[in-house]
Design an enzyme around this catalytic site. Structure first.
Site, PDB file in Angstrom:
ATOM      1  N   ASN A  87       0.607  -0.964   0.095  1.00 39.96           N
ATOM      2  CA  ASN A  87      -0.217  -0.203  -0.171  1.00 39.96           C
ATOM      3  C   ASN A  87       0.901   1.067  -0.093  1.00 39.96           C
ATOM      4  O   ASN A  87       0.617   2.477  -0.160  1.00 39.96           O
ATOM      5  CB  ASN A  87      -0.874   0.291   0.849  1.00 39.96           C
ATOM      6  CG  ASN A  87      -1.293  -1.272   1.940  1.00 39.96           C
ATOM      7  OD1 ASN A  87      -2.688  -1.276   0.240  1.00 39.96           O
ATOM      8  ND2 ASN A  87      -1.248  -2.282   2.306  1.00 39.96           N
ATOM      9  N   TYR A 151       3.393   9.681 -11.162  1.00 38.49           N
ATOM     10  CA  TYR A 151       2.530   8.824 -10.555  1.00 38.49           C
ATOM     11  C   TYR A 151       2.174   8.325 -10.700  1.00 38.49           C
ATOM     12  O   TYR A 151       1.395   6.641 -11.031  1.00 38.49           O
ATOM     13  CB  TYR A 151       1.162   9.833  -9.248  1.00 38.49           C
ATOM     14  CG  TYR A 151       0.100   8.625  -7.995  1.00 38.49           C
ATOM     15  CD1 TYR A 151       0.817   8.863  -6.921  1.00 38.49           C
ATOM     16  CD2 TYR A 151      -1.202   8.998  -8.917  1.00 38.49           C
ATOM     17  CE1 TYR A 151       0.025   7.553  -6.566  1.00 38.49           C
ATOM     18  CE2 TYR A 151      -1.498   8.466  -8.051  1.00 38.49           C
ATOM     19  CZ  TYR A 151      -1.711   7.661  -6.580  1.00 38.49           C
ATOM     20  OH  TYR A 151      -2.203   7.140  -5.993  1.00 38.49           O
ATOM     21  N   LYS A 155       1.527   3.767 -11.344  1.00 41.95           N
ATOM     22  CA  LYS A 155       0.430   3.062 -11.310  1.00 41.95           C
ATOM     23  C   LYS A 155      -0.390   1.516 -12.316  1.00 41.95           C
ATOM     24  O   LYS A 155      -0.717   1.249 -12.262  1.00 41.95           O
ATOM     25  CB  LYS A 155      -0.304   4.362 -10.401  1.00 41.95           C
ATOM     26  CG  LYS A 155      -0.525   4.893  -9.576  1.00 41.95           C
ATOM     27  CD  LYS A 155      -0.647   3.836  -8.153  1.00 41.95           C
ATOM     28  CE  LYS A 155       0.167   4.576  -6.618  1.00 41.95           C
ATOM     29  NZ  LYS A 155      -0.147   3.344  -5.417  1.00 41.95           N
TER      30      LYS A 155
END
Length: 249
Positions: A87, A151, A155
């Protein structure tokens, strides 16, 4: 009713705040034994005291050796490893022109390379336990946002890596990702700083969901629990969105 994760041994990264913390608490409530990972020593130690059958190791997931230590801690304390829940993440805000190379690399290292490192050391144990690995990705894997190049790239790559590992290590190990939309966490509010009016950006995200609310860390934890439990035993190589329907707007 039996607990869904009774005596399962889980590594949870990003466990000191937000979604990772909610996942750790939810797994614990379902009987799991936990190896907790995070950068904040005070919050991590406090959580480990709160949750029985858990240990905490402070560190940076972007460092290879730290990931190996997390796996070793699992084996030393509990004798096995059944579940890995990844996470930890950072944003690396700024457009491609303004983003510094160091911020680019630190974002990719934390959000992507760390998945490789922890998977490298945990998969041999997960193969023995017929375990599961769950990556907390983002709808940013599929939807682009201003000033989030590192980011979004990290991802999208994490979902691709998930699918490759699911092929590589089936049928012994299930590998999946969950892809949250706007969830009310400190990271979301930090992300909003990429916009001219951060509070307005949060309000707009909330209104853009079909369900007219932000997600909560507990929403994500409930999905994570399902994905790592026997209830999802026929699910692998899947990127499960949980976004209040925002991708359909």
């Amino acid at each position: 009713m039996s607990l869904k994760l009774m005596d399962k041994v889980c590594i949870v990264t990003g466990a000191t705040s937000g979604m990772g913390k909610a996942i750790a608490k939810t797994f614990h409530a379902q009987g799991a034994k936990l190896v907790l990972s995070g950068r904040n020593t005070e919050r991590g130690q406090s959580l480990a005291k709160e949750l029985t059958n858990s240990v905490f190791l402070a560190g940076d997931v972007s460092e290879v050796e730290y990931n190996e230590q997390l796996v070793e801690l699992s084996i030393e304390n509990f004798g096995k490893l059944d579940i890995v829940s990844i996470n930890a993440g950072i944003l690396g805000l700024g457009d491609v022109v303004s983003l510094s190379p160091s911020d680019w690399h630190s974002t990719l290292n934390t959000n992507l390379s760390a998945i490789f490192y922890l998977s490298k050391y945990s998969i041999p144990h997960l193969k023995r336990s017929h375990g599961t690995l769950l990556i907390n990705a983002s709808i940013a894997a599929f939807k682009s946002f201003p000033n989030h190049p590192a980011y979004c790239a990290s991802k999208a790559a994490s979902v691709a890596l998930m699918k490759q590992m699911a092929v590589e290590y089936a049928p012994e190990v299930r590998v999946n990702a969950i892809c949250p939309g706007p969830v009310d966490t400190p990271l979301l509010w930090e992300s909003a700083k990429a916009f001219d009016e951060p509070e307005k950006a949060i309000e707009n995200a909330e209104k853009a969901t079909l369900l007219n609310r932000l997600g909560t860390p507990e929403d994500i934890a409930k999905l994570a629990l399902f994905m790592v439990s026997a209830d999802a035993s026929w699910i692998t190589s899947t990127a499960m969105t949980i976004d209040g329907g925002i991708l359909n707007v």
